[in-house]
Design an enzyme around this catalytic site. Structure first.
Site, mmCIF file in Angstrom:
data_model
loop_
_atom_site.group_PDB
_atom_site.id
_atom_site.type_symbol
_atom_site.label_atom_id
_atom_site.label_comp_id
_atom_site.label_asym_id
_atom_site.label_seq_id
_atom_site.Cartn_x
_atom_site.Cartn_y
_atom_site.Cartn_z
ATOM 1 N N LYS A 139 48.129 37.658 36.828
ATOM 2 C CA LYS A 139 47.734 38.486 35.682
ATOM 3 C C LYS A 139 48.991 39.001 34.984
ATOM 4 C CE LYS A 139 43.568 39.866 38.087
ATOM 5 N NZ LYS A 139 42.881 38.617 37.850
ATOM 6 N N TRP A 167 35.738 45.469 42.347
ATOM 7 C CA TRP A 167 36.861 45.261 43.269
ATOM 8 C C TRP A 167 36.991 46.388 44.285
ATOM 9 C CZ3 TRP A 167 38.016 40.625 44.024
ATOM 10 C CH2 TRP A 167 37.980 39.689 42.987
ATOM 11 N N ASP A 209 45.027 49.874 44.199
ATOM 12 C CA ASP A 209 45.020 48.455 43.839
ATOM 13 C C ASP A 209 45.362 48.388 42.351
ATOM 14 O OD1 ASP A 209 44.449 45.886 43.054
ATOM 15 O OD2 ASP A 209 42.379 45.868 43.774
HETATM 16 N N1 PLP Z 1 41.666 43.554 42.797
HETATM 17 C C1 PLP Z 1 41.574 43.384 41.465
HETATM 18 C C2 PLP Z 1 41.647 44.588 40.590
HETATM 19 C C3 PLP Z 1 41.429 42.106 40.927
HETATM 20 O O1 PLP Z 1 41.345 41.940 39.601
HETATM 21 C C4 PLP Z 1 41.364 41.003 41.792
HETATM 22 C C5 PLP Z 1 41.222 39.628 41.261
HETATM 23 O O2 PLP Z 1 41.018 39.388 40.108
HETATM 24 C C6 PLP Z 1 41.445 41.223 43.165
HETATM 25 C C7 PLP Z 1 41.595 42.505 43.639
HETATM 26 C C8 PLP Z 1 41.393 40.071 44.135
HETATM 27 O O3 PLP Z 1 42.579 39.398 44.007
HETATM 28 P P1 PLP Z 1 42.888 38.007 44.747
HETATM 29 O O4 PLP Z 1 42.095 36.983 44.036
HETATM 30 O O5 PLP Z 1 44.365 37.882 44.548
HETATM 31 O O6 PLP Z 1 42.514 38.163 46.169
#
Ligand code: PLP
Length: 383
Positions: free
Chosen positions: A216, A111, A192
């Site tokens: 989540k 991520w 994040d």
């Molecule tokens: N950041 C993290 C730590 C994630 O676990 C996720 C998705 O699982 C994301 C970003 C991306 O999130 P989204 O699907 O809401 O764009």
């Protein structure tokens, strides 16, 4: 119905009592005769839901007055771009558009890698902006399985740095920062927290921006929470043209309702925050989460057929990833899990293995069941 043990990484894990309350209120919210989904987002009733959700979040995280709470859309992925645009603009406003600017990224899993790649992409036509990988765990060690040691970090000159970015919990690789990384206090720190939001207390004052998709730990997919220090909010409409929906100032000026907000998702987040407050707040949930993850890692370390690919000091308390000693055993373990109603235990498709996501709403007894099954599997298969 037999209980289902849902170890899925998402979209959402929601406390049963929250789902039941939403069910009771689904058709007739607060005697309006309508569902929350049907209320105008401009109505007094929805305004109260939004205000209560914000104030509960402020209380839970002890968010200081110089921070704003925004409810945005497009998931955490959209924030990969929004962070870049807003914070580069804030830095440009502070030091001038023709000055060199660095944006720093810790890359500890897929991520943060994606977020960094987006910054690299968006900076292509901005000759004054340089994207710097402070520490890339995969480049340093060949894989994502730890937070790189502080002596490997290569932070940019604080005077030039628009922000330092990290992902507090890497959902796919099961890597979590045990502590907030220490950076120069002049540089805004961006985190994040999509997959460990509200899993423990956080000192908001240390951050420029904290954000995360609500799914989540907080509610259904559809809303992204952004906590931003006010001095970092600048008007993107005045600088180079950038998408309005990514502009924190526009969101702030319109109380997160520049367009139709995801009203039902916000309502569900509100219910989950109330559940957290009733269950001892963040210090309470931290104790439970430490106990839940502690006993699972203990089983992984104790049982010879199971292995954790993550360095002990970087192990996630939310997404516990592990392997068995052979791919065949892994397959058999997952199959046996399904037969016991333990669903979504398979690791992310990019890494394989097993992943038990044990978010706030995961009852401790479900983890006990998993450990029982691991012990049984060990007894049946170990030589
Ligand atoms: N950041 C993290 C730590 C994630 O676990 C996720 C998705 O699982 C994301 C970003 C991306 O999130 P989204 O699907 O809401 O764009």
């Amino acid at each position: 119905m037999e209980p289902v043990y849902n170890f899925g990484a998402g979209p959402a894990k929601i406390p049963e009592s929250v789902l039941k309350r939403a069910q009771v209120e689904l058709l007739n919210y607060g005697n309006t005769g309508m569902s929350v989904m049907e209320l105008s987002h401009r109505s007094k009733t929805f305004g109260e839901i939004l205000a209560r959700t914000k104030s509960n979040l402020r209380n839970l995280l002890d968010i200081p007055d110089n921070y704003e709470i925004l409810f945005m859309q497009g998931g955490a992925t959209t924030q990969f771009s929004a962070i870049f645009y807003n914070l580069v603009a804030a830095k440009q406003a502070a030091i001038g558009e023709d000055k060199d600017i660095a944006v720093d990224y810790f890359v500890t899993g897929s991520w943060s890698n994606k977020a960094c790649q987006e910054a690299e992409r968006l900076s292509q036509d901005m000759p004054h902006v340089r994207v710097n990988r402070v520490a890339d765990a995969k480049k340093l060690t060949g894989k994502y399985g730890q937070v790189p040691a502080q002596d490997t970090w290569q932070l940019s000159d604080p005077e030039q740095t628009a922000y330092v970015y990290y992902c507090d919990n890497e959902t796919v690789h099961g890597v979590e920062f045990a502590n907030v990384p220490e950076v120069d206090p002049r540089v805004p720190l961006v985190a994040d927290m999509s997959s460990n939001f509200l899993s423990r207390p956080v000192d908001v004052k240390k951050f420029g921006v904290i954000y995360g998709g609500a799914q989540k730990n907080l509610g259904p997919a559809g809303v992204t929470l952004v906590i931003v220090r006010k001095d970092l909010v600048v008007d993107l409409k005045k600088g180079p043209l950038r998408p309005l929906m990514l502009d924190y100032q526009t969101m702030l000026d319109n109380d997160s309702m520049y367009n139709t907000p995801p009203t039902f998702a916000i309502y569900m987040v509100g219910l989950t925050l109330e559940w957290l407050l009733e269950h001892g707040g963040l210090t309470g949930i931290q104790v439970v989460n430490a106990r839940k993850s502690g006993k699972l890692y203990d089983a992984i370390d104790r049982l010879s057929l199971f292995k954790s690919p993550v360095q002990p000091d970087s192990r996630s308390k939310m997404n516990v990833v592990f392997n068995l000693t052979t791919p065949e055993l892994e397959k058999e373990f997952l199959k046996g899990g399904e037969e016991r109603n333990m669903v979504q235990l398979k690791g992310h498709r990019s890494v394989g293995g097993v992943r038990a996501s044990i978010y706030n709403a995961m009852p401790e007894e479900h983890i006990d069941k998993l450990i029982e099954y691991m012990e049984e599997f060990q007894n049946q298969h170990a030589a």
